[in-house]
Design a protein around this motif. Structure first.
Motif, PDB file in Angstrom:
ATOM      1  N   ILE A   1      10.800   2.538  -9.695  1.00 28.12           N
ATOM      2  CA  ILE A   1       9.548   3.301  -9.810  1.00 28.12           C
ATOM      3  C   ILE A   1       8.352   2.377  -9.674  1.00 28.12           C
ATOM      4  CG2 ILE A   1       8.134   4.651 -11.405  1.00 28.12           C
ATOM      5  CD1 ILE A   1      10.747   5.826 -12.526  1.00 28.12           C
ATOM      6  N   ILE A   2       8.420   1.196 -10.340  1.00 25.27           N
ATOM      7  CA  ILE A   2       7.304   0.238 -10.276  1.00 25.27           C
ATOM      8  C   ILE A   2       7.109  -0.253  -8.841  1.00 25.27           C
ATOM      9  CG2 ILE A   2       6.569  -2.063 -10.996  1.00 25.27           C
ATOM     10  CD1 ILE A   2       7.928  -1.519 -13.683  1.00 25.27           C
ATOM     11  N   ALA A   3       8.212  -0.618  -8.160  1.00 21.87           N
ATOM     12  CA  ALA A   3       8.118  -1.080  -6.770  1.00 21.87           C
ATOM     13  C   ALA A   3       7.516  -0.001  -5.880  1.00 21.87           C
ATOM     14  CB  ALA A   3       9.496  -1.492  -6.263  1.00 21.87           C
ATOM     15  N   SER A   4       7.899   1.211  -6.120  1.00 21.89           N
ATOM     16  CA  SER A   4       7.364   2.313  -5.321  1.00 21.89           C
ATOM     17  C   SER A   4       5.870   2.491  -5.557  1.00 21.89           C
ATOM     18  CB  SER A   4       8.114   3.602  -5.660  1.00 21.89           C
ATOM     19  OG  SER A   4       7.570   4.706  -4.976  1.00 21.89           O
ATOM     20  N   LEU A   5       5.464   2.382  -6.829  1.00 26.71           N
ATOM     21  CA  LEU A   5       4.039   2.526  -7.141  1.00 26.71           C
ATOM     22  C   LEU A   5       3.223   1.390  -6.545  1.00 26.71           C
ATOM     23  CD1 LEU A   5       4.230   3.669 -10.889  1.00 26.71           C
ATOM     24  CD2 LEU A   5       3.608   5.067  -8.910  1.00 26.71           C
ATOM     25  N   GLN A   6       3.750   0.155  -6.587  1.00 25.41           N
ATOM     26  CA  GLN A   6       3.041  -0.972  -5.994  1.00 25.41           C
ATOM     27  C   GLN A   6       2.892  -0.797  -4.495  1.00 25.41           C
ATOM     28  OE1 GLN A   6       5.377  -4.340  -7.242  1.00 25.41           O
ATOM     29  NE2 GLN A   6       4.164  -4.669  -9.094  1.00 25.41           N
ATOM     30  N   SER A   7       3.954  -0.330  -3.866  1.00 23.18           N
ATOM     31  CA  SER A   7       3.890  -0.103  -2.422  1.00 23.18           C
ATOM     32  C   SER A   7       2.866   0.974  -2.074  1.00 23.18           C
ATOM     33  CB  SER A   7       5.277   0.301  -1.912  1.00 23.18           C
ATOM     34  OG  SER A   7       5.242   0.595  -0.539  1.00 23.18           O
ATOM     35  N   GLN A   8       2.835   2.030  -2.855  1.00 19.09           N
ATOM     36  CA  GLN A   8       1.869   3.098  -2.616  1.00 19.09           C
ATOM     37  C   GLN A   8       0.441   2.598  -2.810  1.00 19.09           C
ATOM     38  OE1 GLN A   8       2.882   6.499  -5.023  1.00 19.09           O
ATOM     39  NE2 GLN A   8       5.014   6.547  -4.304  1.00 19.09           N
ATOM     40  N   LEU A   9       0.244   1.739  -3.861  1.00 18.93           N
ATOM     41  CA  LEU A   9      -1.100   1.220  -4.132  1.00 18.93           C
ATOM     42  C   LEU A   9      -1.562   0.306  -3.009  1.00 18.93           C
ATOM     43  CD1 LEU A   9      -3.477   0.970  -6.107  1.00 18.93           C
ATOM     44  CD2 LEU A   9      -2.267  -0.932  -7.198  1.00 18.93           C
ATOM     45  N   GLU A  10      -0.663  -0.563  -2.529  1.00 16.26           N
ATOM     46  CA  GLU A  10      -1.031  -1.468  -1.436  1.00 16.26           C
ATOM     47  C   GLU A  10      -1.345  -0.678  -0.174  1.00 16.26           C
ATOM     48  OE1 GLU A  10       2.165  -4.178  -1.022  1.00 16.26           O
ATOM     49  OE2 GLU A  10       1.719  -5.293  -2.875  1.00 16.26           O
ATOM     50  N   ASN A  11      -0.570   0.332   0.072  1.00 16.73           N
ATOM     51  CA  ASN A  11      -0.832   1.148   1.261  1.00 16.73           C
ATOM     52  C   ASN A  11      -2.144   1.911   1.145  1.00 16.73           C
ATOM     53  OD1 ASN A  11       1.568   0.373   2.453  1.00 16.73           O
ATOM     54  ND2 ASN A  11       2.744   2.077   1.573  1.00 16.73           N
ATOM     55  N   ALA A  12      -2.459   2.347  -0.075  1.00 13.16           N
ATOM     56  CA  ALA A  12      -3.691   3.110  -0.279  1.00 13.16           C
ATOM     57  C   ALA A  12      -4.919   2.233  -0.160  1.00 13.16           C
ATOM     58  CB  ALA A  12      -3.663   3.796  -1.647  1.00 13.16           C
ATOM     59  N   LEU A  13      -4.834   1.011  -0.673  1.00 13.65           N
ATOM     60  CA  LEU A  13      -6.005   0.122  -0.684  1.00 13.65           C
ATOM     61  C   LEU A  13      -6.020  -0.844   0.482  1.00 13.65           C
ATOM     62  CD1 LEU A  13      -6.123  -0.752  -4.504  1.00 13.65           C
ATOM     63  CD2 LEU A  13      -7.399   1.027  -3.279  1.00 13.65           C
ATOM     64  N   HIS A  14      -4.926  -0.902   1.259  1.00 14.64           N
ATOM     65  CA  HIS A  14      -4.816  -1.840   2.379  1.00 14.64           C
ATOM     66  C   HIS A  14      -5.063  -3.270   1.902  1.00 14.64           C
ATOM     67  CE1 HIS A  14      -4.643   1.489   5.218  1.00 14.64           C
ATOM     68  NE2 HIS A  14      -5.691   2.017   4.596  1.00 14.64           N
ATOM     69  N   ILE A  15      -4.370  -3.617   0.838  1.00  9.14           N
ATOM     70  CA  ILE A  15      -4.555  -4.946   0.259  1.00  9.14           C
ATOM     71  C   ILE A  15      -3.904  -5.985   1.150  1.00  9.14           C
ATOM     72  CG2 ILE A  15      -4.018  -6.421  -1.716  1.00  9.14           C
ATOM     73  CD1 ILE A  15      -4.093  -3.961  -3.453  1.00  9.14           C
ATOM     74  N   GLU A  16      -4.650  -7.004   1.530  1.00  8.23           N
ATOM     75  CA  GLU A  16      -4.139  -8.099   2.320  1.00  8.23           C
ATOM     76  C   GLU A  16      -4.521  -9.419   1.661  1.00  8.23           C
ATOM     77  OE1 GLU A  16      -5.606  -7.829   6.223  1.00  8.23           O
ATOM     78  OE2 GLU A  16      -4.530  -5.966   6.716  1.00  8.23           O
TER      79      GLU A  16
END
Length: 266
Positions: free
Chosen positions: A81-96
């Motif tokens: 669940i945590i990995a999924s949430l992190q992936s969703q957050l990175e995709n939402a914010l386009h963190i690079e």
């Protein structure tokens, strides 16, 4: 005479005595059987108790394994669940991840702050005598004109680098910073007036020591002591000191850890 007749009653009385050992053996056997029976019953009870304890331990072990398995499954689920949430957050914010960028101007500014520290000093104490005479035309020495001065003094020779000649190259492709330093040189050679101690002055009939003679004497001593300082390794020590000091200060620059830093002397 009449015949002797055996007494039947006497024979009857002697017969039980022949069976006494059989009764004793029977009693012993019965007692042994009772004892063995008791021991068997006791061992059976002990075995049942052990079997019950073993069964209970097996149940507890099985329960513990079930609990561990359930906890591991729960942890895996949470990590997923945590990995999924992190992936969703990175995709939402386009963190690079942005690597820091260091420029040549930043490095020069950092180096200039240590310009006064990057120096090497050679401190000395010396004693010297100077003898002079007046000359006539054609370089002849005038009789009775020789003078002598005996002096002790303290001095200091400083060496450093020319910061204007420092070369800085930043290669962003290889993430490499190269700082090239010029060789050190003497930047100051001073004999303070207060350290000069005149021990002896010899004048002559046609010549006396003047203030200009003192100044000329000290001026002549400076290059002598400077050359001695260089022979003692002043400039080499100054080069090594400059490299070490600049490397230490640049290592404090934010983001420098993502670069390869090279500090050399040309």
């Amino acid at each position: 005479m009449g015949k002797f007749k055996a007494n039947p009653s006497a024979e009857v009385r002697r017969k039980p005595r022949r069976y006494a050992p059989v009764a004793a053996v029977t009693a012993i056997v019965v007692a042994a059987i009772v004892i063995l029976t008791a021991l068997y019953i006791g061992s059976q009870n002990e075995r049942k108790a052990l079997e019950a304890a073993l069964t209970d331990a097996e149940k507890k072990l099985a329960l513990r394994e079930d609990v561990v398995s359930a906890l591991e499954a729960q942890q895996q689920e949470q990590e997923s669940i945590i990995a999924s949430l992190q992936s969703q957050l990175e995709n939402a914010l386009h963190i690079e991840e942005v690597k820091p960028v260091i420029t040549s101007d930043q490095i020069r500014e950092q180096i200039s702050s240590v310009s006064e520290l990057v120096t090497q000093r050679y401190v000395y104490t010396n004693a010297a005598r100077r003898e002079t005479s007046k000359t006539w035309l054609w370089g002849w020495t005038m009789p009775f004109s020789s003078t002598s001065i005996l002096v002790t003094y303290d001095g200091e020779v400083k060496a450093g680098i020319d910061f204007g000649a420092i070369q800085v190259d930043v290669n962003e492709d290889t993430r490499t910073i190269t700082v090239t330093l010029p060789h050190s040189k003497v930047v100051n050679n001073n004999i303070p007036q207060e350290t000069i101690n005149v021990l002896e002055v010899k004048n002559n009939l046609f010549n006396e020591v003047t203030f200009d003679d003192y100044n000329a004497f000290i001026s002549a001593e400076k290059p002598i002591m400077q050359e001695k300082a260089i022979e003692m390794g002043l400039l080499d020590d100054a080069d090594r000191e400059a490299e070490a000091m600049i490397r230490a200060f640049l290592s404090l620059l934010p983001g420098i850890s993502s670069y390869t830093l090279n500090v050399t002397t040309e």
